[in-house]
Design a protein around this motif. Structure first.
Motif, PDB file in Angstrom:
ATOM      1  N   PRO A 127      89.205  38.582 -12.299  1.00  0.00           N
ATOM      2  CA  PRO A 127      90.487  38.051 -11.820  1.00  0.00           C
ATOM      3  C   PRO A 127      90.689  38.212 -10.320  1.00  0.00           C
ATOM      4  N   ARG A 128      89.852  39.014  -9.675  1.00  0.00           N
ATOM      5  CA  ARG A 128      89.975  39.168  -8.228  1.00  0.00           C
ATOM      6  C   ARG A 128      89.509  37.918  -7.487  1.00  0.00           C
ATOM      7  N   SER A 129      88.655  37.130  -8.116  1.00  0.00           N
ATOM      8  CA  SER A 129      88.157  35.928  -7.466  1.00  0.00           C
ATOM      9  C   SER A 129      89.200  34.823  -7.549  1.00  0.00           C
ATOM     10  N   PRO A 130      89.437  34.081  -6.468  1.00  0.00           N
ATOM     11  CA  PRO A 130      90.420  33.003  -6.511  1.00  0.00           C
ATOM     12  C   PRO A 130      89.910  31.746  -7.200  1.00  0.00           C
ATOM     13  N   ALA A 131      88.628  31.693  -7.549  1.00  0.00           N
ATOM     14  CA  ALA A 131      88.071  30.499  -8.191  1.00  0.00           C
ATOM     15  C   ALA A 131      86.807  30.861  -8.961  1.00  0.00           C
ATOM     16  N   THR A 132      86.578  30.148 -10.051  1.00  0.00           N
ATOM     17  CA  THR A 132      85.355  30.372 -10.828  1.00  0.00           C
ATOM     18  C   THR A 132      84.130  29.926 -10.055  1.00  0.00           C
ATOM     19  N   THR A 133      84.288  28.917  -9.193  1.00  0.00           N
ATOM     20  CA  THR A 133      83.147  28.447  -8.414  1.00  0.00           C
ATOM     21  C   THR A 133      82.539  29.562  -7.559  1.00  0.00           C
ATOM     22  N   LYS A 138      78.101  33.842  -6.773  1.00  0.00           N
ATOM     23  CA  LYS A 138      77.658  35.220  -6.932  1.00  0.00           C
ATOM     24  C   LYS A 138      76.485  35.318  -7.906  1.00  0.00           C
ATOM     25  N   ILE A 139      76.472  34.483  -8.930  1.00  0.00           N
ATOM     26  CA  ILE A 139      75.354  34.468  -9.880  1.00  0.00           C
ATOM     27  C   ILE A 139      74.075  34.017  -9.185  1.00  0.00           C
ATOM     28  N   TRP A 140      74.176  32.957  -8.387  1.00  0.00           N
ATOM     29  CA  TRP A 140      73.011  32.516  -7.604  1.00  0.00           C
ATOM     30  C   TRP A 140      72.488  33.668  -6.738  1.00  0.00           C
ATOM     31  N   GLU A 141      73.403  34.341  -6.060  1.00  0.00           N
ATOM     32  CA  GLU A 141      72.993  35.413  -5.150  1.00  0.00           C
ATOM     33  C   GLU A 141      72.396  36.588  -5.904  1.00  0.00           C
ATOM     34  N   ALA A 142      72.962  36.929  -7.057  1.00  0.00           N
ATOM     35  CA  ALA A 142      72.452  38.063  -7.842  1.00  0.00           C
ATOM     36  C   ALA A 142      71.032  37.808  -8.331  1.00  0.00           C
ATOM     37  N   ALA A 143      70.699  36.544  -8.531  1.00  0.00           N
ATOM     38  CA  ALA A 143      69.354  36.188  -8.981  1.00  0.00           C
ATOM     39  C   ALA A 143      68.381  36.008  -7.811  1.00  0.00           C
ATOM     40  N   GLY A 144      68.876  36.224  -6.569  1.00  0.00           N
ATOM     41  CA  GLY A 144      68.026  36.055  -5.401  1.00  0.00           C
ATOM     42  C   GLY A 144      67.695  34.605  -5.111  1.00  0.00           C
ATOM     43  N   MET A 145      68.585  33.683  -5.502  1.00  0.00           N
ATOM     44  CA  MET A 145      68.362  32.251  -5.346  1.00  0.00           C
ATOM     45  C   MET A 145      69.427  31.656  -4.422  1.00  0.00           C
TER      46      MET A 145
END
Length: 322
Positions: A127-133, A138-145
């Motif tokens: 809920p801290r994020s202002p948008a799901t996008t 963050k998912i892209w970044e966590a995967a190193g992509m």
């Protein structure tokens, strides 16, 4: 503000399945649709099979060009290999697709709303994020992509629409702007995005806006604004949308206004309600009380009520908070 860390068990879910079915909420907005598209590109880059499902038709001019990218008919996949992913919601009954079909599959949830249900075998809800996008980034970044230019543009577009082009952001949101800076560096254009959000409107949308403004009335000691539209308006003016963002801006700028409710009558006994708050009124709680969801300052719901019934119930819920 700090984003919540992505659970390690959540990222493992992407490795356990070969096929993914991505779903958003009913009447999907740009944040919902662009989150789905951003995650789809992430999964395809990992060699996964992806099905994009969304309720149609799209009625928002800014999302209409995306309509051909989504299917609207549920098709079963091999259950032992498919994972259903809900994006921008945590309640599988609000997808517009049969809940009993969805429940046959393992479930992943990616959402930024505080309201919702604790659904999902894999959950990334912040809920801290202002948008799901931004969670997709963050998912892209966590995967190193790194997302490509088109994906960055879509993620930035979804974020911009959900924040009213930054208007809804509060203080201490530096990490949000760092994420946005990443998208701009990858090729997203704030100028093009704003034009995409605000341009291409027919004159009927402006005339409908005028009618809604004229009908607006103050309630709850002149602190709550409520207005409405119905199918007769849309037929007469030959438009199915009202440029809600600009309309909310105008209504929320009225002196003394704490919150706004716009009623869109789909039929005599069905009403779509949009809610916005200026200050301390939590419209997310009001939407949740009516079976919907959203944020403290922006939310919505659909109710099986006449216009008079919906307006009376809204006034009761607003008065409870005021």
């Amino acid at each position: 503000m700090k984003f919540s860390p992505i659970p390690s068990s959540f990222m493992e879910g992407f490795s356990l399945f070969d096929s993914f079915i991505l779903l958003g909420h009913e009447q999907p907005d740009a944040d919902c649709l662009c989150s789905m598209l951003g995650l789809a590109e992430f999964l395809k880059a990992r060699g996964k099979s992806v099905t994009l499902l969304a309720e149609k038709p799209f009625t928002r001019p800014e999302t209409l060009p995306m309509e051909t990218l989504f299917q609207s008919e549920w098709q079963d996949s091999p259950k032992e290999k498919a994972l259903v992913v809900l994006l921008d919601l945590s309640d599988l009954t609000r997808t517009g697709f049969p809940a009993e079909k969805i429940r046959q599959y393992p479930l992943m949830v990616i959402d930024h709303h505080a309201s919702g249900k604790p659904e999902g075998d894999f959950r990334y809800v912040d809920p801290r994020s202002p948008a799901t996008t931004l969670l997709i980034l963050k998912i892209w970044e966590a995967a190193g992509m790194t997302p490509d230019k088109q994906t960055a543009e879509r993620l930035f577009f979804g974020f911009s629409t959900d924040t009213g082009f930054f208007r809804h952001l509060e203080e201490e949101t530096g990490e949000v702007f760092q994420a946005v800076s990443t998208l701009v560096d990858l090729g997203a254009s704030p100028n093009r995005t704003y034009k995409q959000m605000s341009g291409g409107r027919g004159i009927g949308t402006r005339r409908l806006m005028g009618r809604i403004l004229e009908r607006s009335r103050m309630f709850c000691s002149d602190r709550i604004l409520i207005s409405w539209e119905d199918q007769n308006d849309r037929d007469e003016l030959n438009t199915d949308e009202r440029d809600s963002d600009k309309l909310y801006q105008l209504l929320q700028s009225i002196e003394g206004c704490e919150a706004v409710a716009l009623l869109r009558m789909e039929s005599e006994n069905r009403c779509i309600i949009g809610l916005r708050s200026n200050n301390h009124v939590d419209v997310g709680k009001i939407a949740a009380a009516l079976g919907g969801g959203g944020h403290k300052k922006a939310s919505g719901c659909a109710v099986e009520m006449t216009m008079d019934q919906a307006r009376t119930r809204l006034i009761e819920l607003f008065e409870e908070q005021l």
